[in-house]
Design an enzyme around this catalytic site. Sequence first.
Site, PDB file in Angstrom:
ATOM      1  N   CYS A 218      -5.833  -3.855   7.915  1.00 31.20           N
ATOM      2  CA  CYS A 218      -6.559  -3.387   6.725  1.00 31.20           C
ATOM      3  C   CYS A 218      -7.119  -4.529   5.884  1.00 31.20           C
ATOM      4  O   CYS A 218      -7.459  -4.327   4.716  1.00 31.20           O
ATOM      5  CB  CYS A 218      -5.643  -2.515   5.877  1.00 31.20           C
ATOM      6  N   CYS A 241      -2.275  -0.661  -2.781  1.00 32.15           N
ATOM      7  CA  CYS A 241      -1.350  -0.131  -1.781  1.00 32.15           C
ATOM      8  C   CYS A 241      -0.457   0.962  -2.351  1.00 32.15           C
ATOM      9  O   CYS A 241       0.117   1.749  -1.605  1.00 32.15           O
ATOM     10  CB  CYS A 241      -0.490  -1.262  -1.210  1.00 32.15           C
TER      11      CYS A 241
END
Length: 250
Positions: A218, A241
């Site tokens: 990511c 996150c």
Amino acid sequence: MRTIPAAMPEVPATADTAPPEAALQAARLAARLRDASPLEILSTAREAYGARIAAVSSFGTESAVLLHMIAQVDRSLPVLFLDTGHMFAETLAYRDTLVERLGLTDVRTLSPDPQARAARDPDDALWSEDPDACCALRKVEPLARAIAPFSAWINGRKRYQAETRAHIPAVEFEDGRVKFNPLAALGPAEIAGWMRAHDLPEHPLKAFGFASIGCMPCTSRVRPGEDPRAGRWRGRAKTECGIHVHKPGS
């Protein structure tokens, strides 16, 4: 450096269980430290909370600055690092380099619960299907377990990194804990200047265009003119996150 067992019981503090005094203390510290230097903020945090405070570090491209400052205040302050199982090998090596270089004595490596990982992400592909669920499994939940014994914590976020971080204060109250952001007011030139002044090693991937480094699947390079976190979850609306997402009522 030690690794924390993933199956520790999860007993995170919440805004509902935290004493009201904790929020008042955060407000008092925020006012007192509004214009303080990062080292003053760290020293005050350690003095105020003693063994009840920890730092969280990604060992990313700018992490050396906060960790160097922590080492000046107290090398034994606990530092929590999330090894999600998807980290770049360069990040793990950089962690080891900084720990040795700075003399940090209590760096704790956290991992996702193996049973939860097997049940919810058996093929290690959850990041591509549901990145929020992947972050919850591999970051948010392990950190909640590890940080449960602490009343306060320190992180390295800065206002310049992204629009979502533009107004973070030096001290805040979130999810039942006091949260210190000692580097909030620093800009890129000050971060780079501190790195040069103290001859701190750069993250190996910075030279290849990575400005903010998280999990390998990511994270992508940042293009000229983009904000430092533009390479995180590229192409998605996701910007955090979940660790630094403020929840209503906290």
